[in-house]
Design a protein around this motif. Structure first.
Motif, PDB file in Angstrom:
ATOM      1  N   THR A   5       0.852  -1.191   0.000  1.00 32.35           N
ATOM      2  CA  THR A   5       0.000   0.000   0.000  1.00 32.35           C
ATOM      3  C   THR A   5       0.887   1.240   0.000  1.00 32.35           C
ATOM      4  N   VAL A   6       0.630   2.144  -0.948  1.00 34.10           N
ATOM      5  CA  VAL A   6       1.384   3.397  -1.055  1.00 34.10           C
ATOM      6  C   VAL A   6       0.391   4.557  -1.136  1.00 34.10           C
ATOM      7  N   PRO A   7       0.827   5.772  -0.779  1.00 34.32           N
ATOM      8  CA  PRO A   7      -0.062   6.934  -0.882  1.00 34.32           C
ATOM      9  C   PRO A   7      -0.543   7.148  -2.325  1.00 34.32           C
ATOM     10  N   LYS A   8      -1.736   7.682  -2.454  1.00 34.43           N
ATOM     11  CA  LYS A   8      -2.310   7.981  -3.777  1.00 34.43           C
ATOM     12  C   LYS A   8      -1.306   8.724  -4.636  1.00 34.43           C
ATOM     13  N   GLY A   9      -1.152   8.288  -5.867  1.00 34.88           N
ATOM     14  CA  GLY A   9      -0.258   8.942  -6.816  1.00 34.88           C
ATOM     15  C   GLY A   9       1.147   8.378  -6.823  1.00 34.88           C
ATOM     16  N   LYS A  10       1.557   7.725  -5.736  1.00 32.87           N
ATOM     17  CA  LYS A  10       2.919   7.210  -5.668  1.00 32.87           C
ATOM     18  C   LYS A  10       3.112   6.007  -6.589  1.00 32.87           C
TER      19      LYS A  10
END
Length: 66
Positions: free
Chosen positions: A29-34
């Motif tokens: 899971t990564v922050p949105k856009g990453k």
């Protein structure tokens, strides 16, 4: 126009069985856009997102074991 290849249900089932027998999955899971940023970086160097992440992990583990 891209050529479309059809995969039979039996072929897909065989691929899924091979993957489940030979690979472990990790849900990252990564922050949105990453994800887009990482994919763009990997593509810039001719790698898939998966191979880039695997190589990054391998390099870090190698560096940490020194």
């Amino acid at each position: 126009m891209a050529e479309v290849t059809k995969v039979s249900k039996a072929q897909q089932k065989a691929v899924n069985k091979y993957i489940s027998n030979n690979y472990d999955r990790i849900n990252l899971t990564v922050p949105k856009g990453k994800k887009a940023d990482i994919s763009k970086h990997a593509d810039k160097y001719g790698e898939s997102l998966n191979s880039f992440i695997n190589r990054a992990i391998d390099e870090r583990m190698e560096r940490d074991s020194m």
